[in-house]
Design an enzyme around this catalytic site. Structure first.
Site, mmCIF file in Angstrom:
data_model
loop_
_atom_site.group_PDB
_atom_site.id
_atom_site.type_symbol
_atom_site.label_atom_id
_atom_site.label_comp_id
_atom_site.label_asym_id
_atom_site.label_seq_id
_atom_site.Cartn_x
_atom_site.Cartn_y
_atom_site.Cartn_z
ATOM 1 N N ARG A 121 10.528 -2.120 12.003
ATOM 2 C CA ARG A 121 9.367 -1.580 12.706
ATOM 3 C C ARG A 121 9.032 -2.485 13.887
ATOM 4 N NH1 ARG A 121 4.612 -0.138 8.485
ATOM 5 N NH2 ARG A 121 3.382 -1.383 9.942
ATOM 6 N N ARG A 177 -2.449 -8.687 12.497
ATOM 7 C CA ARG A 177 -2.901 -7.642 11.557
ATOM 8 C C ARG A 177 -3.724 -8.274 10.437
ATOM 9 N NH1 ARG A 177 2.983 -5.360 11.300
ATOM 10 N NH2 ARG A 177 2.506 -4.597 9.219
ATOM 11 N N ARG A 186 -10.549 1.616 6.973
ATOM 12 C CA ARG A 186 -10.308 0.186 7.212
ATOM 13 C C ARG A 186 -11.497 -0.506 7.841
ATOM 14 N NH1 ARG A 186 -4.059 -1.301 8.477
ATOM 15 N NH2 ARG A 186 -3.418 0.610 7.490
ATOM 16 N N LYS A 200 0.837 -1.218 0.000
ATOM 17 C CA LYS A 200 0.000 0.000 0.000
ATOM 18 C C LYS A 200 0.863 1.257 0.000
ATOM 19 C CE LYS A 200 -2.167 -1.135 3.852
ATOM 20 N NZ LYS A 200 -1.590 -2.459 4.112
ATOM 21 N N ARG A 257 11.591 -6.020 5.863
ATOM 22 C CA ARG A 257 11.408 -4.562 5.717
ATOM 23 C C ARG A 257 12.336 -3.816 6.668
ATOM 24 N NH1 ARG A 257 5.617 -2.057 5.747
ATOM 25 N NH2 ARG A 257 5.343 -3.522 7.465
HETATM 26 P P1 AP5 Z 1 4.754 -1.534 2.055
HETATM 27 O O1 AP5 Z 1 4.583 -0.742 0.812
HETATM 28 O O2 AP5 Z 1 5.300 -0.865 3.266
HETATM 29 O O3 AP5 Z 1 3.362 -2.280 2.376
HETATM 30 P P2 AP5 Z 1 2.099 -1.798 3.217
HETATM 31 O O4 AP5 Z 1 0.906 -2.512 2.640
HETATM 32 O O5 AP5 Z 1 2.052 -0.315 3.303
HETATM 33 O O6 AP5 Z 1 2.482 -2.467 4.595
HETATM 34 P P3 AP5 Z 1 2.179 -2.145 6.110
HETATM 35 O O7 AP5 Z 1 2.792 -3.299 6.851
HETATM 36 O O8 AP5 Z 1 2.626 -0.762 6.472
HETATM 37 O O9 AP5 Z 1 0.606 -2.247 6.173
HETATM 38 P P4 AP5 Z 1 -0.247 -2.421 7.460
HETATM 39 O O10 AP5 Z 1 -1.629 -2.192 6.972
HETATM 40 O O11 AP5 Z 1 -0.016 -3.701 8.173
HETATM 41 O O12 AP5 Z 1 0.332 -1.302 8.457
HETATM 42 P P5 AP5 Z 1 0.101 0.263 8.560
HETATM 43 O O13 AP5 Z 1 1.429 0.882 8.646
HETATM 44 O O14 AP5 Z 1 -0.834 0.757 7.529
HETATM 45 O O15 AP5 Z 1 5.659 -2.800 1.687
HETATM 46 C C1 AP5 Z 1 6.018 -3.736 2.694
HETATM 47 C C2 AP5 Z 1 7.439 -4.282 2.413
HETATM 48 O O16 AP5 Z 1 7.417 -5.018 1.178
HETATM 49 C C3 AP5 Z 1 8.507 -3.189 2.216
HETATM 50 O O17 AP5 Z 1 9.737 -3.668 2.709
HETATM 51 C C4 AP5 Z 1 8.563 -2.983 0.698
HETATM 52 O O18 AP5 Z 1 9.848 -2.546 0.281
HETATM 53 C C5 AP5 Z 1 8.269 -4.400 0.196
HETATM 54 N N1 AP5 Z 1 7.507 -4.417 -1.059
HETATM 55 C C6 AP5 Z 1 6.552 -3.540 -1.488
HETATM 56 N N2 AP5 Z 1 6.072 -3.910 -2.684
HETATM 57 C C7 AP5 Z 1 6.715 -5.082 -3.008
HETATM 58 C C8 AP5 Z 1 6.643 -5.979 -4.133
HETATM 59 N N3 AP5 Z 1 5.800 -5.764 -5.147
HETATM 60 N N4 AP5 Z 1 7.438 -7.064 -4.107
HETATM 61 C C9 AP5 Z 1 8.296 -7.302 -3.080
HETATM 62 N N5 AP5 Z 1 8.418 -6.488 -2.003
HETATM 63 C C10 AP5 Z 1 7.637 -5.393 -1.961
HETATM 64 O O19 AP5 Z 1 -0.622 0.355 9.961
HETATM 65 C C11 AP5 Z 1 0.080 -0.019 11.135
HETATM 66 C C12 AP5 Z 1 -0.900 -0.094 12.302
HETATM 67 O O20 AP5 Z 1 -1.511 1.203 12.495
HETATM 68 C C13 AP5 Z 1 -2.077 -1.046 12.132
HETATM 69 O O21 AP5 Z 1 -1.734 -2.375 12.507
HETATM 70 C C14 AP5 Z 1 -3.109 -0.418 13.077
HETATM 71 O O22 AP5 Z 1 -2.788 -0.704 14.423
HETATM 72 C C15 AP5 Z 1 -2.892 1.067 12.859
HETATM 73 N N6 AP5 Z 1 -3.715 1.631 11.780
HETATM 74 C C16 AP5 Z 1 -3.288 2.147 10.595
HETATM 75 N N7 AP5 Z 1 -4.326 2.595 9.875
HETATM 76 C C17 AP5 Z 1 -5.436 2.363 10.605
HETATM 77 C C18 AP5 Z 1 -6.819 2.591 10.389
HETATM 78 N N8 AP5 Z 1 -7.282 3.169 9.258
HETATM 79 N N9 AP5 Z 1 -7.679 2.210 11.375
HETATM 80 C C19 AP5 Z 1 -7.250 1.653 12.518
HETATM 81 N N10 AP5 Z 1 -5.950 1.398 12.787
HETATM 82 C C20 AP5 Z 1 -5.049 1.756 11.829
#
Ligand code: AP5
Length: 205
Positions: A151, A162, A87, A15, A119
């Site tokens: 992280r 998650r 979400r 994402k 990551r």
């Molecule tokens: P990356 O692009 O960082 O993926 P991502 O989907 O953004 O991953 P996240 O782990 O950040 O998503 P998440 O939803 O679990 O956590 P978030 O931070 O939003 O890529 C991941 C890795 O893969 C990187 O190393 C990248 O280089 C690599 N990669 C990317 N594309 C690739 C490809 N095509 N091939 C190979 N490798 C690749 O949220 C964290 C926490 O915050 C949540 O758990 C929750 O507690 C809270 N939170 C956030 N938003 C909300 C919400 N709206 N409501 C409630 N709680 C929330």
């Protein structure tokens, strides 16, 4: 033209990687609720202190806290790419602006776990992967020279939690968006990030 876009998907589906490329290409803002919450936690604001334990466990942060953080960002008249928001059905219901297009990135759970364990991030939020997207100098950010770290929530058991939250809260939201006729497309998140970016562009352009 205003573009109000959202990218949803399970943990590490790409994402952030794709939202940042899309926002740069369109010249609009990239709004990641995960980044906003992590910044609030690091700054130890009252909201960040309340959110941090949920994030550490891999639980979703309560809607009221997330909505408070994101409220101003949604008023950006130029448009935005939302990354990981909304979400839940209630986050979507609380939005007072429409979504023009939603992209759902699909990856299998095993791929997500593999990506998370490799990551690395810098304190400014630049993201790498030790195998798929390594920095030029191991352990050092290419952009600002800061040391890279893992992280705190990138442990396998937290990623699995998650995923449960994604299945329980976000999949029903996606079904609701489809039922309501919101323009929504599923994109295969596997393959090189450039290939995924082409699929995302084909979906939103
Ligand atoms: P990356 O692009 O960082 O993926 P991502 O989907 O953004 O991953 P996240 O782990 O950040 O998503 P998440 O939803 O679990 O956590 P978030 O931070 O939003 O890529 C991941 C890795 O893969 C990187 O190393 C990248 O280089 C690599 N990669 C990317 N594309 C690739 C490809 N095509 N091939 C190979 N490798 C690749 O949220 C964290 C926490 O915050 C949540 O758990 C929750 O507690 C809270 N939170 C956030 N938003 C909300 C919400 N709206 N409501 C409630 N709680 C929330």
């Amino acid at each position: 033209m205003t573009a109000r876009l959202a990218i949803l998907g399970p943990p590490a589906s790409g994402k952030g990687t794709q939202a940042s490329r899309l926002a740069e290409r369109r010249g609009i803002s990239h709004v990641s609720t995960g980044d906003l919450l992590r910044a609030a936690a690091v700054a130890a604001t009252p909201l960040g202190q309340r959110a941090a334990p949920y994030m550490e466990r891999g639980d979703l942060v309560p809607d009221a806290l997330v909505l408070e953080l994101v409220e101003d960002e949604l008023q950006d008249a130029a448009g935005f790419v939302l990354d990981g928001f909304p979400r839940t059905e209630s986050q979507y219901a609380a939005m007072d602006v429409p979504l023009d297009e939603v992209v759902v990135l699909d990856v299998p759970e095993q791929e997500s776990v593999r990506r998370v364990t490799g990551r690395r991030v810098c304190p400014e939020g630049h993201v790498y992967h030790v195998d798929h997207d390594p920095p030029e100098v191991p352990g050092v950010c290419d952009v600002d020279g800061e040391p890279l770290e893992q992280r705190a929530d990138d442990r396998e058991e937290v990623v699995r939690r998650r995923w449960e939250e994604y299945e329980d809260q976000t999949r029903p939201l996606i079904a609701l968006l489809e039922d309501e006729g919101v323009s929504l497309g599923h994109v295969d998140g596997c393959g090189h990030p450039d290939e995924v970016a082409e699929r995302v562009a084909a979906q939103v352009d």
